[in-house]
Design an enzyme around this catalytic site. Structure first.
Site, PDB file in Angstrom:
ATOM      1  N   HIS A 171     -46.653  19.033 -21.149  1.00 31.18           N
ATOM      2  CA  HIS A 171     -45.359  18.837 -22.049  1.00 31.18           C
ATOM      3  C   HIS A 171     -45.479  20.005 -23.122  1.00 31.18           C
ATOM      4  O   HIS A 171     -44.813  20.079 -23.986  1.00 31.18           O
ATOM      5  CB  HIS A 171     -45.624  17.380 -22.872  1.00 31.18           C
ATOM      6  CG  HIS A 171     -45.242  16.270 -21.726  1.00 31.18           C
ATOM      7  ND1 HIS A 171     -45.987  15.647 -20.998  1.00 31.18           N
ATOM      8  CD2 HIS A 171     -43.859  15.884 -21.360  1.00 31.18           C
ATOM      9  CE1 HIS A 171     -45.774  14.770 -20.180  1.00 31.18           C
ATOM     10  NE2 HIS A 171     -44.606  14.852 -20.659  1.00 31.18           N
ATOM     11  N   ARG A 201     -38.505   4.085 -20.563  1.00 27.85           N
ATOM     12  CA  ARG A 201     -37.701   4.748 -21.380  1.00 27.85           C
ATOM     13  C   ARG A 201     -36.463   5.726 -20.748  1.00 27.85           C
ATOM     14  O   ARG A 201     -36.462   5.710 -19.546  1.00 27.85           O
ATOM     15  CB  ARG A 201     -38.521   5.587 -22.142  1.00 27.85           C
ATOM     16  CG  ARG A 201     -39.158   6.873 -21.199  1.00 27.85           C
ATOM     17  CD  ARG A 201     -40.108   7.710 -21.965  1.00 27.85           C
ATOM     18  NE  ARG A 201     -39.638   8.572 -22.848  1.00 27.85           N
ATOM     19  CZ  ARG A 201     -38.980   9.869 -22.744  1.00 27.85           C
ATOM     20  NH1 ARG A 201     -38.860  10.420 -21.465  1.00 27.85           N
ATOM     21  NH2 ARG A 201     -38.340  10.288 -23.805  1.00 27.85           N
ATOM     22  N   ASN A 203     -34.441   9.211 -20.595  1.00 20.53           N
ATOM     23  CA  ASN A 203     -34.466  10.726 -20.836  1.00 20.53           C
ATOM     24  C   ASN A 203     -33.137  11.292 -20.166  1.00 20.53           C
ATOM     25  O   ASN A 203     -32.624  10.900 -19.382  1.00 20.53           O
ATOM     26  CB  ASN A 203     -35.738  11.472 -20.286  1.00 20.53           C
ATOM     27  CG  ASN A 203     -35.731  12.996 -20.704  1.00 20.53           C
ATOM     28  OD1 ASN A 203     -35.565  13.320 -21.787  1.00 20.53           O
ATOM     29  ND2 ASN A 203     -36.423  13.656 -19.860  1.00 20.53           N
ATOM     30  N   TYR A 294     -34.069  24.258 -24.760  1.00 20.20           N
ATOM     31  CA  TYR A 294     -35.036  23.765 -23.993  1.00 20.20           C
ATOM     32  C   TYR A 294     -34.390  22.757 -22.829  1.00 20.20           C
ATOM     33  O   TYR A 294     -34.553  22.891 -21.598  1.00 20.20           O
ATOM     34  CB  TYR A 294     -35.807  22.894 -24.790  1.00 20.20           C
ATOM     35  CG  TYR A 294     -36.923  22.035 -23.798  1.00 20.20           C
ATOM     36  CD1 TYR A 294     -37.886  22.891 -23.117  1.00 20.20           C
ATOM     37  CD2 TYR A 294     -36.850  20.979 -23.425  1.00 20.20           C
ATOM     38  CE1 TYR A 294     -38.831  22.256 -22.380  1.00 20.20           C
ATOM     39  CE2 TYR A 294     -37.808  20.269 -22.570  1.00 20.20           C
ATOM     40  CZ  TYR A 294     -38.683  21.190 -21.963  1.00 20.20           C
ATOM     41  OH  TYR A 294     -39.639  20.442 -21.074  1.00 20.20           O
TER      42      TYR A 294
END
Length: 318
Positions: A171, A201, A203, A294
Protein backbone atom coordinates in the site's frame (compact mmCIF):
# COMPACT_ATOMS: atom_id res chain seq x y z
CA UNK A 1 -18.96 -6.35 -22.08
CA UNK A 2 -22.21 -5.17 -20.48
CA UNK A 3 -22.97 -5.98 -16.87
CA UNK A 4 -26.43 -5.91 -15.31
CA UNK A 5 -27.14 -2.39 -14.06
CA UNK A 6 -29.36 -3.03 -11.05
CA UNK A 7 -29.49 0.00 -8.78
CA UNK A 8 -31.14 -1.91 -5.95
CA UNK A 9 -28.33 -4.45 -5.67
CA UNK A 10 -25.44 -2.13 -6.53
CA UNK A 11 -23.17 -1.63 -3.48
CA UNK A 12 -23.14 2.17 -3.54
CA UNK A 13 -20.10 3.17 -1.45
CA UNK A 14 -20.73 6.73 -0.24
CA UNK A 15 -22.34 8.18 2.87
CA UNK A 16 -21.28 11.83 3.08
CA UNK A 17 -20.54 14.55 0.54
CA UNK A 18 -16.74 14.20 0.75
CA UNK A 19 -14.31 11.31 0.45
CA UNK A 20 -10.94 10.64 2.04
CA UNK A 21 -8.90 7.48 2.55
CA UNK A 22 -9.86 5.73 5.77
CA UNK A 23 -10.38 2.35 7.36
CA UNK A 24 -14.07 2.09 6.52
CA UNK A 25 -14.41 -1.56 7.52
CA UNK A 26 -17.57 -2.62 9.33
CA UNK A 27 -18.56 -5.93 10.98
CA UNK A 28 -20.43 -8.21 8.62
CA UNK A 29 -24.10 -8.77 9.41
CA UNK A 30 -24.18 -11.98 7.38
CA UNK A 31 -20.82 -13.81 7.53
CA UNK A 32 -20.71 -14.87 3.89
CA UNK A 33 -17.34 -14.78 2.13
CA UNK A 34 -18.71 -15.14 -1.42
CA UNK A 35 -21.90 -14.20 -3.25
CA UNK A 36 -23.66 -15.30 -6.43
CA UNK A 37 -25.07 -12.54 -8.63
CA UNK A 38 -27.00 -12.63 -11.93
CA UNK A 39 -23.66 -12.16 -13.73
CA UNK A 40 -22.32 -15.46 -12.35
CA UNK A 41 -22.08 -17.48 -15.56
CA UNK A 42 -20.65 -14.62 -17.62
CA UNK A 43 -18.05 -13.74 -14.99
CA UNK A 44 -17.04 -17.38 -14.50
CA UNK A 45 -16.47 -17.75 -18.23
CA UNK A 46 -14.28 -14.65 -18.18
CA UNK A 47 -12.36 -15.76 -15.08
CA UNK A 48 -11.66 -19.20 -16.47
CA UNK A 49 -10.49 -17.76 -19.77
CA UNK A 50 -8.08 -15.48 -17.93
CA UNK A 51 -6.84 -18.27 -15.66
CA UNK A 52 -6.31 -20.58 -18.63
CA UNK A 53 -4.51 -18.09 -20.85
CA UNK A 54 -2.84 -15.75 -18.34
CA UNK A 55 -2.08 -18.03 -15.41
CA UNK A 56 1.06 -16.22 -14.27
CA UNK A 57 -0.77 -12.91 -14.12
CA UNK A 58 -3.90 -14.26 -12.45
CA UNK A 59 -2.61 -16.87 -10.00
CA UNK A 60 0.39 -16.88 -7.69
CA UNK A 61 1.28 -18.76 -4.51
CA UNK A 62 4.16 -19.65 -2.23
CA UNK A 63 4.73 -23.30 -1.21
CA UNK A 64 3.97 -22.85 2.50
CA UNK A 65 0.37 -21.71 1.81
CA UNK A 66 -1.18 -25.08 0.90
CA UNK A 67 -2.70 -25.67 4.34
CA UNK A 68 -4.21 -22.19 4.28
CA UNK A 69 -5.52 -22.83 0.78
CA UNK A 70 -7.40 -25.89 2.04
CA UNK A 71 -8.94 -23.76 4.78
CA UNK A 72 -10.20 -21.40 2.09
CA UNK A 73 -11.64 -24.30 0.08
CA UNK A 74 -13.56 -25.47 3.15
CA UNK A 75 -14.84 -22.00 4.02
CA UNK A 76 -15.96 -21.16 0.48
CA UNK A 77 -17.65 -24.50 -0.20
CA UNK A 78 -19.46 -24.46 3.15
CA UNK A 79 -20.72 -20.93 2.54
CA UNK A 80 -21.87 -21.70 -1.01
CA UNK A 81 -23.72 -24.84 0.06
CA UNK A 82 -25.36 -23.16 3.05
CA UNK A 83 -26.38 -19.91 1.33
CA UNK A 84 -27.24 -21.28 -2.12
CA UNK A 85 -28.41 -24.89 -1.60
CA UNK A 86 -30.25 -24.95 -4.93
CA UNK A 87 -27.06 -24.05 -6.81
CA UNK A 88 -24.32 -25.76 -4.76
CA UNK A 89 -23.99 -28.78 -2.51
CA UNK A 90 -21.28 -30.70 -0.71
CA UNK A 91 -21.24 -34.25 0.60
CA UNK A 92 -18.60 -35.12 3.18
CA UNK A 93 -17.65 -38.67 4.14
CA UNK A 94 -14.62 -38.18 6.32
CA UNK A 95 -11.92 -36.73 4.09
CA UNK A 96 -13.80 -37.78 0.95
CA UNK A 97 -15.75 -34.79 -0.33
CA UNK A 98 -18.03 -34.32 -3.33
CA UNK A 99 -18.66 -30.73 -4.41
CA UNK A 100 -21.47 -30.08 -6.86
CA UNK A 101 -21.75 -26.81 -8.78
CA UNK A 102 -25.23 -27.14 -10.23
CA UNK A 103 -25.07 -23.84 -12.13
CA UNK A 104 -22.11 -24.99 -14.21
CA UNK A 105 -23.15 -28.66 -14.03
CA UNK A 106 -19.79 -29.71 -12.60
CA UNK A 107 -19.18 -32.27 -9.87
CA UNK A 108 -15.78 -32.75 -8.24
CA UNK A 109 -14.81 -35.61 -5.94
CA UNK A 110 -11.66 -35.07 -3.91
CA UNK A 111 -9.80 -35.97 -0.76
CA UNK A 112 -9.78 -32.96 1.54
CA UNK A 113 -6.16 -32.12 2.28
CA UNK A 114 -4.86 -34.57 -0.30
CA UNK A 115 -1.77 -33.39 -2.14
CA UNK A 116 -2.65 -34.87 -5.54
CA UNK A 117 -6.42 -34.36 -5.36
CA UNK A 118 -6.61 -31.63 -8.01
CA UNK A 119 -4.58 -31.00 -11.17
CA UNK A 120 -3.94 -27.55 -9.66
CA UNK A 121 -3.58 -26.06 -6.19
CA UNK A 122 -6.66 -25.95 -3.90
CA UNK A 123 -7.00 -22.16 -4.12
CA UNK A 124 -6.79 -22.28 -7.91
CA UNK A 125 -9.52 -24.93 -7.98
CA UNK A 126 -12.06 -23.12 -5.82
CA UNK A 127 -11.38 -19.79 -7.53
CA UNK A 128 -12.88 -21.26 -10.70
CA UNK A 129 -16.25 -21.51 -8.95
CA UNK A 130 -16.65 -18.03 -7.44
CA UNK A 131 -16.93 -14.54 -8.87
CA UNK A 132 -14.67 -13.08 -6.20
CA UNK A 133 -10.93 -12.72 -6.43
CA UNK A 134 -9.32 -14.54 -3.51
CA UNK A 135 -6.25 -13.27 -1.67
CA UNK A 136 -4.46 -15.08 1.17
CA UNK A 137 -2.52 -12.95 3.64
CA UNK A 138 -0.32 -14.91 6.06
CA UNK A 139 0.61 -13.51 9.46
CA UNK A 140 4.10 -14.00 10.87
CA UNK A 141 6.86 -12.03 12.55
CA UNK A 142 4.39 -9.35 13.57
CA UNK A 143 3.35 -8.58 10.00
CA UNK A 144 1.07 -9.64 7.14
CA UNK A 145 2.33 -10.96 3.82
CA UNK A 146 0.54 -11.53 0.52
CA UNK A 147 1.54 -15.15 0.05
CA UNK A 148 -1.08 -16.50 -2.38
CA UNK A 149 -3.89 -15.25 -4.52
CA UNK A 150 -6.14 -15.55 -7.52
CA UNK A 151 -6.63 -12.12 -9.07
CA UNK A 152 -8.47 -11.86 -12.39
CA UNK A 153 -10.19 -8.49 -11.86
CA UNK A 154 -7.60 -6.17 -10.26
CA UNK A 155 -8.03 -2.42 -10.00
CA UNK A 156 -4.72 -1.42 -11.56
CA UNK A 157 -2.30 -3.60 -9.59
CA UNK A 158 -0.23 -6.72 -10.16
CA UNK A 159 -0.46 -9.93 -8.14
CA UNK A 160 2.79 -11.26 -9.57
CA UNK A 161 4.64 -8.09 -8.54
CA UNK A 162 3.13 -7.98 -5.03
CA UNK A 163 3.55 -11.67 -4.17
CA UNK A 164 5.43 -12.06 -0.88
CA UNK A 165 5.24 -8.35 -0.02
CA UNK A 166 4.38 -6.99 3.40
CA UNK A 167 1.08 -5.15 3.86
CA UNK A 168 2.70 -1.72 4.17
CA UNK A 169 4.85 -2.25 1.09
CA UNK A 170 1.82 -3.19 -1.00
CA UNK A 171 0.00 0.00 0.00
CA UNK A 172 3.02 2.31 -0.07
CA UNK A 173 2.03 3.90 -3.44
CA UNK A 174 -1.22 5.28 -1.96
CA UNK A 175 -0.59 9.00 -1.36
CA UNK A 176 -0.77 9.95 2.31
CA UNK A 177 -1.24 6.34 3.42
CA UNK A 178 1.98 6.33 5.42
CA UNK A 179 2.18 10.04 6.20
CA UNK A 180 -1.26 10.06 7.84
CA UNK A 181 -0.55 6.87 9.79
CA UNK A 182 -3.20 4.84 7.99
CA UNK A 183 -0.76 2.07 7.14
CA UNK A 184 0.00 1.29 10.77
CA UNK A 185 -3.59 1.71 12.01
CA UNK A 186 -5.04 -0.58 9.35
CA UNK A 187 -2.28 -3.16 9.79
CA UNK A 188 -2.95 -3.31 13.52
CA UNK A 189 -6.67 -3.61 12.83
CA UNK A 190 -6.06 -6.55 10.51
CA UNK A 191 -3.70 -8.23 12.95
CA UNK A 192 -6.45 -8.13 15.59
CA UNK A 193 -9.08 -9.80 13.39
CA UNK A 194 -10.67 -12.75 15.16
CA UNK A 195 -11.92 -16.00 13.65
CA UNK A 196 -15.70 -15.97 13.48
CA UNK A 197 -15.92 -12.17 13.37
CA UNK A 198 -15.46 -11.15 9.72
CA UNK A 199 -15.43 -7.57 8.45
CA UNK A 200 -16.17 -5.93 5.12
CA UNK A 201 -15.52 -2.66 3.35
CA UNK A 202 -16.14 -0.97 0.00
CA UNK A 203 -13.50 0.53 -2.23
CA UNK A 204 -14.35 2.63 -5.28
CA UNK A 205 -12.87 4.17 -8.38
CA UNK A 206 -13.99 5.48 -11.75
CA UNK A 207 -12.98 3.84 -14.97
CA UNK A 208 -13.36 4.53 -18.64
CA UNK A 209 -14.89 1.41 -20.12
CA UNK A 210 -16.59 -1.60 -18.58
CA UNK A 211 -13.65 -3.98 -18.33
CA UNK A 212 -13.23 -6.05 -15.16
CA UNK A 213 -9.64 -7.08 -15.90
CA UNK A 214 -7.76 -3.83 -15.33
CA UNK A 215 -4.40 -5.25 -14.34
CA UNK A 216 -1.17 -3.30 -14.62
CA UNK A 217 -0.04 -5.80 -17.24
CA UNK A 218 -2.97 -4.88 -19.52
CA UNK A 219 -2.89 -1.10 -19.01
CA UNK A 220 -2.05 -0.54 -22.67
CA UNK A 221 -5.41 -2.09 -23.58
CA UNK A 222 -7.71 -0.15 -21.24
CA UNK A 223 -5.78 2.92 -20.07
CA UNK A 224 -6.10 4.72 -23.41
CA UNK A 225 -9.87 5.02 -22.99
CA UNK A 226 -9.27 7.66 -20.33
CA UNK A 227 -8.31 10.08 -23.11
CA UNK A 228 -11.51 9.40 -25.03
CA UNK A 229 -14.03 10.54 -22.40
CA UNK A 230 -16.19 13.53 -23.31
CA UNK A 231 -19.24 15.13 -21.75
CA UNK A 232 -21.29 13.54 -24.52
CA UNK A 233 -20.11 9.94 -24.02
CA UNK A 234 -19.37 9.94 -20.27
CA UNK A 235 -22.74 8.48 -19.33
CA UNK A 236 -22.20 5.34 -21.37
CA UNK A 237 -18.41 5.06 -21.32
CA UNK A 238 -17.55 5.87 -17.70
CA UNK A 239 -18.41 3.45 -14.90
CA UNK A 240 -18.16 3.63 -11.16
CA UNK A 241 -16.27 0.56 -10.03
CA UNK A 242 -16.93 -0.73 -6.51
CA UNK A 243 -15.11 -3.57 -4.80
CA UNK A 244 -16.86 -5.29 -1.91
CA UNK A 245 -13.94 -6.57 0.13
CA UNK A 246 -14.42 -9.13 2.90
CA UNK A 247 -11.95 -10.19 5.58
CA UNK A 248 -12.08 -13.61 7.25
CA UNK A 249 -9.56 -14.88 9.80
CA UNK A 250 -8.66 -18.52 9.13
CA UNK A 251 -8.62 -20.25 12.54
CA UNK A 252 -6.15 -23.06 11.88
CA UNK A 253 -3.40 -21.25 9.99
CA UNK A 254 -4.16 -17.77 11.39
CA UNK A 255 -4.11 -16.40 7.85
CA UNK A 256 -6.61 -13.89 6.47
CA UNK A 257 -8.83 -14.55 3.47
CA UNK A 258 -9.45 -11.35 1.56
CA UNK A 259 -12.25 -11.68 -1.02
CA UNK A 260 -12.94 -9.02 -3.65
CA UNK A 261 -16.22 -8.85 -5.55
CA UNK A 262 -16.13 -6.17 -8.26
CA UNK A 263 -19.26 -4.35 -9.44
CA UNK A 264 -19.62 -1.90 -12.33
CA UNK A 265 -22.36 0.69 -12.87
CA UNK A 266 -22.46 3.12 -15.77
CA UNK A 267 -22.88 6.80 -14.97
CA UNK A 268 -26.04 6.93 -17.07
CA UNK A 269 -27.55 4.38 -14.70
CA UNK A 270 -26.12 5.97 -11.58
CA UNK A 271 -27.69 9.37 -12.35
CA UNK A 272 -31.14 7.80 -12.50
CA UNK A 273 -30.93 7.94 -8.71
CA UNK A 274 -31.23 11.67 -8.03
CA UNK A 275 -29.72 11.42 -4.54
CA UNK A 276 -26.69 9.53 -5.82
CA UNK A 277 -26.27 12.00 -8.67
CA UNK A 278 -26.11 14.99 -6.32
CA UNK A 279 -23.89 13.23 -3.80
CA UNK A 280 -21.41 11.89 -6.34
CA UNK A 281 -21.22 15.28 -8.06
CA UNK A 282 -20.33 16.88 -4.72
CA UNK A 283 -17.72 14.21 -3.93
CA UNK A 284 -16.02 14.38 -7.31
CA UNK A 285 -16.04 18.20 -7.31
CA UNK A 286 -14.27 18.30 -3.95
CA UNK A 287 -11.96 15.31 -4.42
CA UNK A 288 -8.32 16.35 -3.78
CA UNK A 289 -5.82 16.10 -6.66
CA UNK A 290 -3.69 13.43 -4.98
CA UNK A 291 -6.71 11.10 -4.82
CA UNK A 292 -7.89 11.80 -8.37
CA UNK A 293 -4.34 11.20 -9.61
CA UNK A 294 -3.94 7.91 -7.74
CA UNK A 295 -7.36 6.65 -8.83
CA UNK A 296 -6.60 7.55 -12.44
CA UNK A 297 -9.47 10.01 -12.77
CA UNK A 298 -7.55 13.23 -13.48
CA UNK A 299 -7.57 12.96 -17.28
CA UNK A 300 -11.35 12.90 -17.54
CA UNK A 301 -12.63 14.29 -14.23
CA UNK A 302 -13.73 17.58 -15.78
CA UNK A 303 -15.67 15.86 -18.56
CA UNK A 304 -17.48 13.69 -16.02
CA UNK A 305 -18.30 16.75 -13.91
CA UNK A 306 -19.72 18.50 -16.97
CA UNK A 307 -21.93 15.48 -17.61
CA UNK A 308 -23.10 15.28 -13.98
CA UNK A 309 -23.70 19.04 -13.79
CA UNK A 310 -25.80 18.95 -16.94
CA UNK A 311 -27.95 16.19 -15.47
CA UNK A 312 -28.37 18.14 -12.25
CA UNK A 313 -29.30 21.35 -14.02
CA UNK A 314 -31.70 19.76 -16.47
CA UNK A 315 -33.40 17.61 -13.88
CA UNK A 316 -33.34 14.73 -16.35
CA UNK A 317 -32.48 11.33 -14.98
CA UNK A 318 -32.27 9.34 -18.20
Amino acid sequence: MKWINNLESFPYPFKGSTYRYSNNSIPMKTPLCVEVTPDYIEEMQLKRTLLNHHAERCYQSLPHTITGQWEIVELVIDHLAAQYPDQFSVEKKGSKWTFNNKILEEKQEFTFGGESTFPEEPLAFISRHVQEDLILMMQRDGDLYLDAGQLCFPANWSLAFNLGMKFKCIHHPIPGFKEEGLDDRILQFLMRLEAGNPWERKNWSLMAGDRLDTSLETFDQWGKLRKQVTKENAGELVHIRVEVQKLFRLPRTNGILFTINTHLLSLENLVSNREWLKQFHDILSELPPHITDYKGISLYKNEVLKYLSEKLESGKVV
